[in-house]
Design a protein around this motif. Structure first.
Motif, short mmCIF file in Angstrom:
data_model
loop_
_atom_site.label_atom_id
_atom_site.label_comp_id
_atom_site.label_asym_id
_atom_site.label_seq_id
_atom_site.Cartn_x
_atom_site.Cartn_y
_atom_site.Cartn_z
N UNK A 3 0.80 -1.24 0.07
CA UNK A 3 0.17 0.09 -0.07
C UNK A 3 0.96 1.25 0.06
N UNK A 4 0.59 2.36 -0.92
CA UNK A 4 1.23 3.51 -0.87
C UNK A 4 1.06 4.45 0.34
N UNK A 5 1.79 4.86 1.17
CA UNK A 5 1.73 5.41 2.25
C UNK A 5 2.65 6.67 1.87
N UNK A 6 1.80 8.05 2.55
CA UNK A 6 2.47 9.20 1.98
C UNK A 6 3.84 9.24 2.97
N UNK A 7 5.02 10.02 2.31
CA UNK A 7 5.98 10.15 3.36
C UNK A 7 5.92 10.67 4.44
N UNK A 8 6.50 10.43 5.53
CA UNK A 8 6.24 11.27 6.86
C UNK A 8 7.29 12.38 6.44
N UNK A 9 6.56 13.50 7.26
CA UNK A 9 7.31 14.94 7.15
C UNK A 9 6.84 15.74 5.94
N UNK A 10 7.53 15.86 5.03
CA UNK A 10 6.92 16.49 3.93
C UNK A 10 7.59 17.87 4.08
N UNK A 11 6.87 18.90 3.16
CA UNK A 11 7.60 20.35 3.35
C UNK A 11 7.44 21.06 4.57
N UNK A 12 8.44 21.97 4.97
CA UNK A 12 8.17 22.53 6.27
C UNK A 12 6.70 23.23 6.10
N UNK A 13 6.16 22.99 7.14
CA UNK A 13 4.59 23.42 7.13
C UNK A 13 4.42 25.04 8.09
N UNK A 14 3.53 25.73 7.57
CA UNK A 14 3.46 27.18 8.32
C UNK A 14 2.84 26.81 9.78
N UNK A 15 2.96 27.64 10.61
CA UNK A 15 2.42 27.65 12.01
C UNK A 15 1.00 28.31 11.98
N UNK A 16 0.18 27.79 12.66
CA UNK A 16 -1.31 28.41 12.77
C UNK A 16 -1.11 29.79 13.45
N UNK A 17 -1.77 30.83 13.01
CA UNK A 17 -1.49 31.99 13.64
C UNK A 17 -2.39 32.13 15.07
N UNK A 18 -3.12 31.02 15.28
CA UNK A 18 -3.82 31.26 16.56
C UNK A 18 -3.22 30.37 17.42
N UNK A 19 -2.85 29.03 17.33
CA UNK A 19 -2.79 28.17 18.39
C UNK A 19 -0.98 27.58 18.11
N UNK A 20 -0.45 28.10 16.99
CA UNK A 20 1.02 27.71 16.62
C UNK A 20 1.35 26.30 16.23
N UNK A 21 0.08 25.57 16.13
CA UNK A 21 0.20 24.00 15.69
C UNK A 21 0.59 23.96 13.97
N UNK A 22 1.28 22.97 13.70
CA UNK A 22 1.46 23.14 12.27
C UNK A 22 0.10 22.91 11.39
N UNK A 23 0.41 23.56 10.13
CA UNK A 23 -1.08 23.64 9.40
C UNK A 23 -0.88 22.41 8.04
N UNK A 24 -1.67 22.65 7.05
CA UNK A 24 -1.62 21.89 5.84
C UNK A 24 -0.91 22.66 4.79
N UNK A 25 -0.52 23.97 5.13
CA UNK A 25 -0.04 24.86 4.16
C UNK A 25 1.49 24.91 4.27
N UNK A 26 2.31 25.17 3.28
CA UNK A 26 3.79 25.41 3.21
C UNK A 26 3.90 26.78 3.97
N UNK A 27 5.24 26.74 4.36
CA UNK A 27 5.86 28.04 5.13
C UNK A 27 5.71 29.31 4.04
N UNK A 28 5.67 28.97 2.95
CA UNK A 28 5.49 29.98 1.65
C UNK A 28 4.24 30.43 1.22
#
Length: 66
Positions: free
Chosen positions: A19-44
């Motif tokens: 089964x194809x499993x997405x690679x762990x990690x990925x691009x550096x993700x941007x922080x949420x502006x409210x709670x500082x958790x990682x988002x689904x969006x890239x830092x750019x």
């Protein structure tokens, strides 16, 4: 009497393939502006980035404001 499971989904991957499993990690993700958790969006990503939880809560607030 039928003894097969009710929700038999069958094999998860075709025979001979894993089964194809997405690679762990990925691009550096941007922080949420409210709670500082990682988002689904890239830092750019431009603008105020929100994590899925804060995005959902913000949608609830704006939907209920008349």
């Amino acid at each position: 009497m039928d003894t097969s499971p009710y929700c038999d989904s069958g094999p998860l991957a075709p025979e001979g393939r894993e089964a194809e499993v997405p690679a762990a990690g990925g691009p550096p993700f941007a922080e949420c502006v409210l709670c500082r958790e990682p988002t689904e969006y890239p830092e750019s990503a431009k603008g105020a980035t929100l994590c899925p939880v804060c995005e959902w809560q913000e949608a609830q607030r704006t939907a209920c404001s008349g």
